[in-house]
Scaffold this motif. Structure first.
Motif, PDB file in Angstrom:
ATOM      1  N   THR A 227      -8.570   3.710   3.784  1.00 54.93           N
ATOM      2  CA  THR A 227      -8.904   2.804   2.687  1.00 54.93           C
ATOM      3  C   THR A 227      -9.658   1.767   2.599  1.00 54.93           C
ATOM      4  O   THR A 227      -9.542   0.978   3.709  1.00 54.93           O
ATOM      5  CB  THR A 227      -7.633   2.155   2.119  1.00 54.93           C
TER       6      THR A 227
ATOM      7  N   GLN B 252      -0.354   2.566  -3.292  1.00 57.13           N
ATOM      8  CA  GLN B 252      -1.465   3.545  -2.623  1.00 57.13           C
ATOM      9  C   GLN B 252      -2.759   3.462  -3.276  1.00 57.13           C
ATOM     10  O   GLN B 252      -3.494   4.288  -3.847  1.00 57.13           O
ATOM     11  CB  GLN B 252      -0.999   5.064  -2.883  1.00 57.13           C
TER      12      GLN B 252
ATOM     13  N   GLN C 250       0.668  -1.274   0.140  1.00 54.83           N
ATOM     14  CA  GLN C 250       0.196  -0.023   0.013  1.00 54.83           C
ATOM     15  C   GLN C 250       0.927   1.250  -0.139  1.00 54.83           C
ATOM     16  O   GLN C 250       0.623   2.336  -0.625  1.00 54.83           O
ATOM     17  CB  GLN C 250      -1.012  -0.028   1.002  1.00 54.83           C
ATOM     18  N   GLN C 251       1.965   1.178   0.663  1.00 56.17           N
ATOM     19  CA  GLN C 251       2.870   2.416   0.739  1.00 56.17           C
ATOM     20  C   GLN C 251       3.494   2.645  -0.665  1.00 56.17           C
ATOM     21  O   GLN C 251       3.496   3.707  -1.176  1.00 56.17           O
ATOM     22  CB  GLN C 251       3.977   2.220   1.613  1.00 56.17           C
TER      23      GLN C 251
ATOM     24  N   ASP D 209      -6.647   3.179  -4.118  1.00 57.54           N
ATOM     25  CA  ASP D 209      -7.987   3.552  -3.315  1.00 57.54           C
ATOM     26  C   ASP D 209      -8.883   2.600  -2.883  1.00 57.54           C
ATOM     27  O   ASP D 209     -10.057   2.854  -2.303  1.00 57.54           O
ATOM     28  CB  ASP D 209      -8.663   4.504  -4.262  1.00 57.54           C
TER      29      ASP D 209
END
Length: 283
Positions: A118, A55, A51-52, A57
């Motif tokens: 998220t 990213q 996720q870093q 959605d």
């Protein structure tokens, strides 16, 4: 969290982008090793890194991958799945296996703790697809016809299975069908009613990954559709793989409520980041 409202809020400033980076992340972060479903801490750490890096959605947990790992590691369970000849028995046995369910529940709960703002989405095979693949697991050469009547029977077991995650912090369910084999209208979608009813009860947004078929779901409770062309009357997630990974900036991205893409496993990291930035920024 309402996924449709989430995407609408993001769309005020940029294009919402839902990213399937599983194959790419395996190459970049795990050197093509299997996902560590058996190690909750390691799995959560990998989700954080993914996720870093990307990213997305929406944060997706692919239950197909989990159960492929379960089947590969548990021959006794596969044997039990084949103990009865009726087509629904293999799926029922798989989804009701207590140790596998407990392990998955622990992972889902742990990922939900780190999702932040998220939404967390469970992606699972449709009842129609899942009953077929479970049956073929125990009878590779077996002949069986799986239509909407069988799908409705399978949906009862999938619905019961999903109740396990009622308190886990899940926000949505993505039903994944094979291209052209999923429901094309509200009448066929009604075969998934047990699943849809459970999702509605827990206020999960339900979407369908249904590609390469003309479809319309007017009158249904379906929240969104991921497709390669617009679906009238539904929140539309446009598949933009061809737009992004060909590197062609001259091809305009479609009008949609959000974009959905699968990153090619062999894509170069710098190229990936630049294309994701491109997708988010386009108007």
């Amino acid at each position: 969290m309402d996924l449709i409202a989430h995407f609408a809020a993001l769309a005020q400033t940029r294009n919402p982008l839902w990213i399937d980076g599983a194959a790419y992340v395996r190459r970049v972060l795990t050197k093509d090793r299997a996902l560590p479903w058996e190690d909750t801490a390691a799995f959560v750490a990998l989700v954080r890194k993914q996720q870093q890096l990307l990213q997305s959605d929406a944060l997706t947990l692919d239950l197909s991958d989990y159960y492929l790992a379960v089947i590969a590691a548990q021959p006794a369970l596969v044997q039990a799945m084949g103990a009865r000849p009726r087509p629904t028995y293999a799926l029922k046995t798989l989804l009701e296996d207590a140790p596998s369910l407990a392990r998955l529940s622990e992972v889902v709960n742990a990922v939900a703790q780190i999702k932040g703002d998220t939404p967390l989405v469970i992606a699972c095979p449709s009842p129609k697809l899942w009953i077929q693949t479970a049956f073929q697991t125990v009878q590779p050469g077996g002949q069986a016809v799986f239509g909407w009547e069988e799908a409705e029977k399978a949906a009862v077991y999938v619905a019961g299975f999903l109740r396990t995650f009622s308190q886990a912090g899940v926000d949505g369910v993505l039903i994944v069908d094979r291209p052209t084999e999923g429901p094309r209208n509200a009448q066929e979608l009604a075969a998934y009613a047990p699943l849809l009813n459970v999702a509605d009860h827990y206020r999960w947004t339900v979407g369908l990954d249904q590609r390469d078929a003309d479809c319309s779901f007017a009158g249904s409770t379906l929240g969104f559709v991921i497709h390669n062309r617009p679906v009238e009357g539904r929140c539309y997630g446009a598949i933009v793989d061809e737009h992004l990974w060909s590197g062609d900036d001259e091809r305009a991205l479609p009008t949609a409520n959000f974009y959905y893409t699968e990153i090619p496993a062999n894509a170069a990291p710098d190229f990936v980041l630049s294309r994701l930035q491109y997708a988010r920024a386009r108007t």
